[in-house]
Design an enzyme around this catalytic site. Structure first.
Site, PDB file in Angstrom:
ATOM      1  N   LYS A  97       0.859  -1.190   0.000  1.00 11.85           N
ATOM      2  CA  LYS A  97       0.000   0.000   0.000  1.00 11.85           C
ATOM      3  C   LYS A  97       0.887   1.228   0.000  1.00 11.85           C
ATOM      4  O   LYS A  97       1.718   1.410   0.895  1.00 11.85           O
ATOM      5  CB  LYS A  97      -0.906  -0.018   1.224  1.00 11.85           C
ATOM      6  CG  LYS A  97      -1.718   1.258   1.369  1.00 11.85           C
ATOM      7  CD  LYS A  97      -2.808   1.100   2.385  1.00 11.85           C
ATOM      8  CE  LYS A  97      -3.547   2.410   2.571  1.00 11.85           C
ATOM      9  NZ  LYS A  97      -4.667   2.265   3.496  1.00 11.85           N
ATOM     10  N   ARG A 155     -10.764  10.020   1.812  1.00 12.66           N
ATOM     11  CA  ARG A 155     -10.661  10.718   3.101  1.00 12.66           C
ATOM     12  C   ARG A 155     -11.806  11.712   3.268  1.00 12.66           C
ATOM     13  O   ARG A 155     -12.284  11.924   4.380  1.00 12.66           O
ATOM     14  CB  ARG A 155      -9.279  11.367   3.230  1.00 12.66           C
ATOM     15  CG  ARG A 155      -8.188  10.289   3.317  1.00 12.66           C
ATOM     16  CD  ARG A 155      -6.782  10.821   3.395  1.00 12.66           C
ATOM     17  NE  ARG A 155      -5.815   9.726   3.230  1.00 12.66           N
ATOM     18  CZ  ARG A 155      -4.536   9.905   2.939  1.00 12.66           C
ATOM     19  NH1 ARG A 155      -4.042  11.130   2.779  1.00 12.66           N
ATOM     20  NH2 ARG A 155      -3.740   8.862   2.807  1.00 12.66           N
ATOM     21  N   LYS A 159       1.315  10.137   5.369  1.00 13.07           N
ATOM     22  CA  LYS A 159       1.419   8.767   5.889  1.00 13.07           C
ATOM     23  C   LYS A 159       2.707   8.083   5.435  1.00 13.07           C
ATOM     24  O   LYS A 159       2.788   6.861   5.400  1.00 13.07           O
ATOM     25  CB  LYS A 159       0.174   7.974   5.464  1.00 13.07           C
ATOM     26  CG  LYS A 159      -1.142   8.582   5.995  1.00 13.07           C
ATOM     27  CD  LYS A 159      -2.338   7.638   5.810  1.00 13.07           C
ATOM     28  CE  LYS A 159      -3.607   8.234   6.440  1.00 13.07           C
ATOM     29  NZ  LYS A 159      -4.774   7.315   6.355  1.00 13.07           N
ATOM     30  N   GLU A 188       7.324  -6.733   1.276  1.00 14.16           N
ATOM     31  CA  GLU A 188       6.114  -6.540   2.084  1.00 14.16           C
ATOM     32  C   GLU A 188       5.168  -7.731   1.910  1.00 14.16           C
ATOM     33  O   GLU A 188       4.606  -8.249   2.888  1.00 14.16           O
ATOM     34  CB  GLU A 188       5.372  -5.260   1.658  1.00 14.16           C
ATOM     35  CG  GLU A 188       6.003  -3.956   2.149  1.00 14.16           C
ATOM     36  CD  GLU A 188       5.678  -3.689   3.621  1.00 14.16           C
ATOM     37  OE1 GLU A 188       5.071  -4.542   4.290  1.00 14.16           O
ATOM     38  OE2 GLU A 188       6.045  -2.601   4.102  1.00 14.16           O
ATOM     39  N   LYS A 238      -2.230  -1.494  -3.873  1.00 16.65           N
ATOM     40  CA  LYS A 238      -3.070  -0.297  -3.803  1.00 16.65           C
ATOM     41  C   LYS A 238      -2.214   0.955  -3.885  1.00 16.65           C
ATOM     42  O   LYS A 238      -1.212   1.010  -3.177  1.00 16.65           O
ATOM     43  CB  LYS A 238      -3.823  -0.335  -2.479  1.00 16.65           C
ATOM     44  CG  LYS A 238      -4.695   0.842  -2.217  1.00 16.65           C
ATOM     45  CD  LYS A 238      -5.367   0.676  -0.897  1.00 16.65           C
ATOM     46  CE  LYS A 238      -6.121   1.948  -0.597  1.00 16.65           C
ATOM     47  NZ  LYS A 238      -6.325   2.161   0.786  1.00 16.65           N
ATOM     48  N   SER A 256     -10.228   5.645  -4.639  1.00 22.24           N
ATOM     49  CA  SER A 256     -11.162   6.755  -4.791  1.00 22.24           C
ATOM     50  C   SER A 256     -10.698   7.794  -5.815  1.00 22.24           C
ATOM     51  O   SER A 256     -11.511   8.309  -6.584  1.00 22.24           O
ATOM     52  CB  SER A 256     -11.384   7.407  -3.432  1.00 22.24           C
ATOM     53  OG  SER A 256     -10.145   7.844  -2.882  1.00 22.24           O
ATOM     54  N   TYR A 273     -15.310   1.114  -6.765  1.00 20.76           N
ATOM     55  CA  TYR A 273     -16.580   1.809  -6.559  1.00 20.76           C
ATOM     56  C   TYR A 273     -17.497   1.661  -7.772  1.00 20.76           C
ATOM     57  O   TYR A 273     -18.660   2.002  -7.721  1.00 20.76           O
ATOM     58  CB  TYR A 273     -16.310   3.287  -6.231  1.00 20.76           C
ATOM     59  CG  TYR A 273     -15.399   3.407  -5.017  1.00 20.76           C
ATOM     60  CD1 TYR A 273     -15.902   3.229  -3.740  1.00 20.76           C
ATOM     61  CD2 TYR A 273     -14.022   3.634  -5.162  1.00 20.76           C
ATOM     62  CE1 TYR A 273     -15.071   3.287  -2.624  1.00 20.76           C
ATOM     63  CE2 TYR A 273     -13.176   3.696  -4.066  1.00 20.76           C
ATOM     64  CZ  TYR A 273     -13.712   3.521  -2.802  1.00 20.76           C
ATOM     65  OH  TYR A 273     -12.884   3.558  -1.711  1.00 20.76           O
TER      66      TYR A 273
HETATM   67  C1  PBG Z   1      -7.381   3.553   5.416  1.00 25.84           C
HETATM   68  C2  PBG Z   1      -7.725   3.286   4.025  1.00 25.84           C
HETATM   69  C3  PBG Z   1      -7.519   4.169   2.951  1.00 25.84           C
HETATM   70  C4  PBG Z   1      -8.109   3.580   1.846  1.00 25.84           C
HETATM   71  C5  PBG Z   1      -8.631   2.332   2.246  1.00 25.84           C
HETATM   72  N1  PBG Z   1      -8.385   2.163   3.606  1.00 25.84           N
HETATM   73  C6  PBG Z   1      -6.927   5.522   2.888  1.00 25.84           C
HETATM   74  C7  PBG Z   1      -5.648   5.853   3.485  1.00 25.84           C
HETATM   75  O1  PBG Z   1      -4.795   5.002   3.725  1.00 25.84           O
HETATM   76  O2  PBG Z   1      -5.450   7.038   3.750  1.00 25.84           O
HETATM   77  C8  PBG Z   1      -8.149   4.228   0.501  1.00 25.84           C
HETATM   78  C9  PBG Z   1      -9.223   3.817  -0.394  1.00 25.84           C
HETATM   79  C10 PBG Z   1      -9.506   4.752  -1.509  1.00 25.84           C
HETATM   80  O3  PBG Z   1      -8.845   5.788  -1.713  1.00 25.84           O
HETATM   81  O4  PBG Z   1     -10.443   4.431  -2.234  1.00 25.84           O
HETATM   82  N2  PBG Z   1      -6.459   2.846   6.062  1.00 25.84           N
END
Ligand code: PBG
Length: 336
Positions: A205, A215, A228, A244, A259, A285, A324
């Site tokens: 990730k 968010r 992050k 990982e 991701k 997203s 989505y």
């Molecule tokens: C949180 C999480 C995130 C997403 C899924 N779980 C965002 C982040 O790490 O800030 C992102 C999903 C998306 O953007 O559709 N741990």
């Protein structure tokens, strides 16, 4: 497949267009295909009853109260979508630095899981293990000064995971990127007798700008302080993703995820090639927002771009995709 040298094909003996000449032939030679079985549909939850709330940066996606989420789950079942994923929106006044709501058995995720599994026991439910929907600072772990504490966070993730499983969750998806969390959650699940709970780890990730609209959707945008990058991966790295993934497999992950999606197809390909276990991509997203924005403006052909973007994941090696667009894609695939 033999290693004997093959004659070099040449034009006009070879005309690549022959196989493309008609729809039946293109279908016959297609190497990959997409089906509703490949889709995981993420839903956003809000408090209340009969409530649906638009998310401006994700046109067409809404936050749903639990009863509406149960309705959506019914839609997933009728569309043959095997799994839904649940994400809660939490207003600022219910957040705190420890993300305490994560370990409340009556939080929105647990409520929705219970309600959905009661109505549709045959539908898979996936829940994240991460604190960011609940923390006042928007981070995935607890903080000491500027630092995100690893081991202290893992202790909370274990409790969060157990509660979600007790509510009926089938798949725990640690999305927090703390070290050692998969192993710790697996051990706790075994100890509690939850031997069949699957873990789909967000193994590779990245610290990505493509999570912005998510968010907004969960109410973290205003909250998040800093970024992050001390726990999510550097977009510069590919080899590190393999480390990982190897660790998460060793710790007990049944499935892994890469991701974001489209910008990281190379990583997805490498992970599937290297490990061959069930591998998923998250069309996040921001990817949704880009496509939905262009579709809304009439700049891209909706149906074609949805299916093409999802098929790309299959070609790169994904066994499934969190998207989505899941209900829209399933409808297209079923000719509805
Ligand atoms: C949180 C999480 C995130 C997403 C899924 N779980 C965002 C982040 O790490 O800030 C992102 C999903 C998306 O953007 O559709 N741990």
């Amino acid at each position: 497949m033999t290693n004997e040298p093959r004659p070099t094909p040449a034009f006009p003996a070879i005309r690549m267009r022959r196989n493309r000449k008609a729809d039946w032939s293109r279908r016959l030679i297609a190497e990959n295909s997409l089906s509703p079985n490949d889709l995981i549909w993420p839903l956003f939850l809000i408090e209340g009853k009969g409530k649906r709330e638009a998310i401006p940066s994700m046109p067409g996606v809404e936050r749903l109260s639990v009863d509406e989420a149960v309705r959506a789950a019914g839609e997933a079942v009728s569309l043959d979508i095997p799994v839904i994923a649940l994400f809660p929106h939490t207003p600022m006044e219910k957040r705190d630095p420890l993300g305490s709501l994560a370990t409340d058995p009556d939080n929105l995720v647990c409520q929705a899981t219970r309600a959905i599994k009661k109505e549709f026991p045959g539908l898979g439910v996936l829940c994240d293990a991460a604190l960011d929907p609940f923390t006042s600072h928007g981070h995935d772990g607890v903080m000491e000064g500027e630092r995100i504490l690893n081991d202290e966070t893992v202790e909370i993730l274990i409790r969060q995971s157990l509660l979600q499983v007790e509510a009926g969750c089938d798949i725990i998806a640690p999305s927090d990127m703390m070290d050692g969390r998969v192993g710790a959650i697996r051990a706790a699940l075994e100890e509690a007798g939850h031997k069949d709970t699957q873990i789909m780890s967000y193994a590779a990730k990245y610290a990505s700008a493509f999570y912005g609209p998510f968010r907004d959707a969960i109410g973290s945008s205003g909250a998040l302080k800093g970024d992050k990058r001390t726990y999510q991966m550097d977009p510069a790295n590919g080899d590190e993703a393999l480390r990982e993934v190897a660790l998460d497999i060793a710790e007990g992950a049944d499935m892994v995820m890469v991701k974001p999606g489209l910008p990281y197809l190379d990583v997805l390909y490498r992970v599937k090639q290297a490990f061959g276990l069930p591998t998923f991509a998250y069309q996040v997203s921001g990817e949704y927002a880009m496509l939905a924005g262009a579709i809304g403006n009439g700049w891209l052909d909706r149906d074609r771009v949805i299916l093409e973007s999802l098929l790309s994941f299959k070609r790169a090696g994904a066994d499934g995709i969190l998207t989505y667009f899941a209900p829209a894609a399933a409808r297209l695939l079923k000719g509805l």
